[in-house]
Design an enzyme around this catalytic site. Structure first.
Site, mmCIF file in Angstrom:
data_model
loop_
_atom_site.group_PDB
_atom_site.id
_atom_site.type_symbol
_atom_site.label_atom_id
_atom_site.label_comp_id
_atom_site.label_asym_id
_atom_site.label_seq_id
_atom_site.Cartn_x
_atom_site.Cartn_y
_atom_site.Cartn_z
ATOM 1 N N ASP A 234 21.375 59.599 -65.715
ATOM 2 C CA ASP A 234 22.320 60.382 -64.904
ATOM 3 C C ASP A 234 21.841 61.821 -64.772
ATOM 4 O O ASP A 234 21.582 62.498 -65.767
ATOM 5 C CB ASP A 234 23.707 60.342 -65.551
ATOM 6 C CG ASP A 234 24.804 60.781 -64.607
ATOM 7 O OD1 ASP A 234 24.671 61.852 -63.994
ATOM 8 O OD2 ASP A 234 25.807 60.055 -64.477
ATOM 9 N N HIS B 164 23.468 58.839 -61.339
ATOM 10 C CA HIS B 164 24.905 59.113 -61.299
ATOM 11 C C HIS B 164 25.627 58.287 -60.235
ATOM 12 O O HIS B 164 25.421 58.500 -59.030
ATOM 13 C CB HIS B 164 25.146 60.598 -61.042
ATOM 14 C CG HIS B 164 26.580 60.996 -61.134
ATOM 15 N ND1 HIS B 164 27.273 60.979 -62.315
ATOM 16 C CD2 HIS B 164 27.469 61.415 -60.190
ATOM 17 C CE1 HIS B 164 28.510 61.369 -62.107
ATOM 18 N NE2 HIS B 164 28.661 61.634 -60.822
ATOM 19 N N SER C 58 32.697 59.173 -62.031
ATOM 20 C CA SER C 58 32.601 60.622 -61.986
ATOM 21 C C SER C 58 34.006 61.225 -62.067
ATOM 22 O O SER C 58 34.712 60.986 -63.051
ATOM 23 C CB SER C 58 31.849 61.058 -60.723
ATOM 24 O OG SER C 58 31.467 62.418 -60.796
#
Length: 544
Positions: A408, A449, A193
């Site tokens: 995600d 995610h 991320s």
């Protein structure tokens, strides 16, 4: 003679134990007394030795660890000056294992989080013999809190954007060199991320910092990503609108229909869409008939919203903004960007990083804010350059491993493909580098995610989501077949590039609950295909 041999064995054992104790005491003393020669802008604030299997219980606002499973190491805490004029600094930690392999591993952060990532320093770096380096990026905050950036706290934003990571890498390598009296032979990076963005930013600005980087679901196009997040939310909000889709409808109506249309396309109905690119989901089949209970079907406005949610986002002039959601993650999408409330990170981005308007709300979003975001580029955080030739070319020959979950819910997997393809095109048009020789992308079917750690309200998805990356359960093995960090090391140091990684799905994402299944994770653009046999075994699948 047996008693003599027994006595001799006891003597040898006692001598060995004494030697171990002496070595341990020596290491503990070296740690406690560690005072590096002058490193500009760097101060050691603490040095603590942890013997093997000692209790390591460390918590900060962003990350924590509490374990007795680690090998011996020295924890060195640093204060790294990031801007002497402004008086700003970052808190950085360097964890130095007794059993050092000669390698460093810098660990990234997530979201707006400000805190040393101690969970992965202990979970990944030290157990595998790396010197672990991590920083709070110059501030302390939770992953979703960006209020520290305002009002007009540009210096802190630059620290978060790139400066704190870079200066911490430089400081961490020097600390390792002085502690061991040996220069690190190789330097690596791992993050997901924001952590993925940090890794890409570093090799674009400072191509010699790392020999190999592992980046997951990188948020490296912040000026567009948060605009896309606002766009996604507004596709369904407000909740009083006819286009709003309740979470129960996502889970009980949309998700089953997506699986009905697309799950078996890869040869196996298992609740996982291996390659969403081949799934042409038609939500129209869910259209409500007259008098039908709307909790079991979709209105026309909801179907139009779905088309926008799954589509790439372009502006009116066909400027690409960001990728859309992919079919296969519907059970979690309402907890991502298309839920009953805007995702808090996007609101703080526009409030404190872009507009400096603390009253801004996502319903005020319009396309002009994309242009404003690009003009401001807060903290120079965007890391979208397709030109990685200084990092990947001779003599440096750096390597990128990139992974993303096809399901995600926070950063479109389609954007990861988009960035990879821009690097591919640039290399092909402007160099003699072949993309496979320096950059490999591994989309993970069904994975959400960054799995579970950054956003604990989420789950890892119906996916083989443990393969040695950050913020994951432990991999099945630390070898290069199952551990993507070991695969990166093997690629950099032995020239053996991975074409697949074997991931594992644990029951409820907990290794203690046992294995649910294993599955190959294939190098893009190939995808995993079932060829028969036990559907829970990776050996029953091939990449093709």
């Amino acid at each position: 003679m047996a008693p003599v041999f027994a006595a001799f064995a006891l003597l040898v054992s006692a001598i060995a134990a004494l030697g171990d104790a002496t070595a341990r005491d020596s290491q503990a003393s070296a740690c406690a007394q560690f005072a590096p020669d002058d490193i500009p802008g760097v101060t050691v604030t603490a040095a603590t030795y942890f013997p093997a299997y000692a209790r390591v219980d460390i918590t900060n606002i962003f990350s924590s660890i509490n374990t007795t499973d680690l090998p011996a190491f020295c924890r060195v805490e640093l204060k790294v000056t990031t801007n002497a004029t402004a008086g700003s600094f970052a808190n950085t930690e360097v964890w130095l294992p007794d059993a050092w392999t000669g390698r460093t591993l810098t660990i990234g952060n997530g979201g707006f989080g400000g805190g040393v990532t101690v969970a992965d320093l202990g979970g990944i770096a030290v157990p595998q013999g790396f010197v672990g380096i991590s920083t709070n990026t110059g501030h302390n905050s939770t992953v979703l809190d960006g209020s520290w950036a305002g009002p007009h706290n540009d210096n802190a934003i630059v620290d978060w954007g790139w400066r704190a990571i870079h200066l911490s890498v430089v400081a961490g390598k020097e600390v390792a060199s002085q502690y061991y009296d040996q220069t690190p032979k190789k330097s690596y990076y791992a993050g997901c991320s924001t952590g993925g963005r940090q890794g890409l930013k570093e090799i674009q600005m400072f191509p010699d910092s790392f020999d190999g980087i592992l980046v997951g679901a990188p948020a490296n196009f912040m000026t567009h990503h948060e605009a896309w997040a606002a766009h996604m939310s507004l596709n369904v909000l407000p909740v009083t609108s006819s286009r709003f889709i309740p979470e129960s409808v996502w889970i009980n109506v949309i998700a089953p229909e997506v699986m009905c249309q697309c799950d078996a396309l890869d040869g196996l109905s298992d609740g996982i869409i291996n390659d969403p690119r081949v799934c042409s989901f038609r939500p129209e089949v869910l259209t409500c008939t007259p008098g039908q209970d709307t909790s079991t079907c979709l209105t026309g406005d909801q179907i139009n919203a779905l088309h926008r949610i799954y589509a790439d986002y372009y502006e009116a002039d066909q400027t690409y903004i960001f990728g859309g959601y992919q079919p296969g993650g519907e059970k979690l999408y309402a907890r991502g960007l298309v839920g009953a409330a805007p995702f808090p990170l996007l609101q703080d981005w526009f409030r404190f990083f872009v507009t400096n308007d603390t009253q801004w709300t996502p319903d005020q979003f319009n396309a002009s804010l994309i242009t404003l975001s690009e003009q401001v580029n807060p903290g120079q955080a965007d890391a979208i350059s397709p030109n990685l030739t200084a990092f990947a070319g001779a003599p440096h020959n750096g390597k990128v491993l990139h992974y993303v979950g096809w399901a995600d819910q926070l950063i479109s997997a389609g954007y990861s493909v988009h960035y990879y393809e821009t690097v591919h095109a640039f290399a092909q048009e402007n160099s003699t580098l072949a993309i496979d020789d320096f950059y490999r992308l591994f989309p993970v079917p069904g994975m959400t995610h960054c799995v579970v750690c950054f956003f604990p309200h989420a789950s890892g998805g119906q996916a083989a989501n443990a393969f040695g990356a950050v913020s994951q359960p432990a991999p099945l093995s630390l070898d290069a077949e199952h551990n993507i960090i070991a695969a990166m090391v093997r690629w950099v140091e032995d020239g053996v590039a991975p074409s697949q990684i074997v991931g594992v799905k644990y029951n409820n994402d907990l290794p203690s609950n046992g294995i649910a299944f294993t599955r190959p994770i294939c190098k893009y653009p190939t995808t995993v295909r079932y060829q028969g046999g036990d559907p829970n075994s990776a050996s029953s699948f091939v990449c093709g």
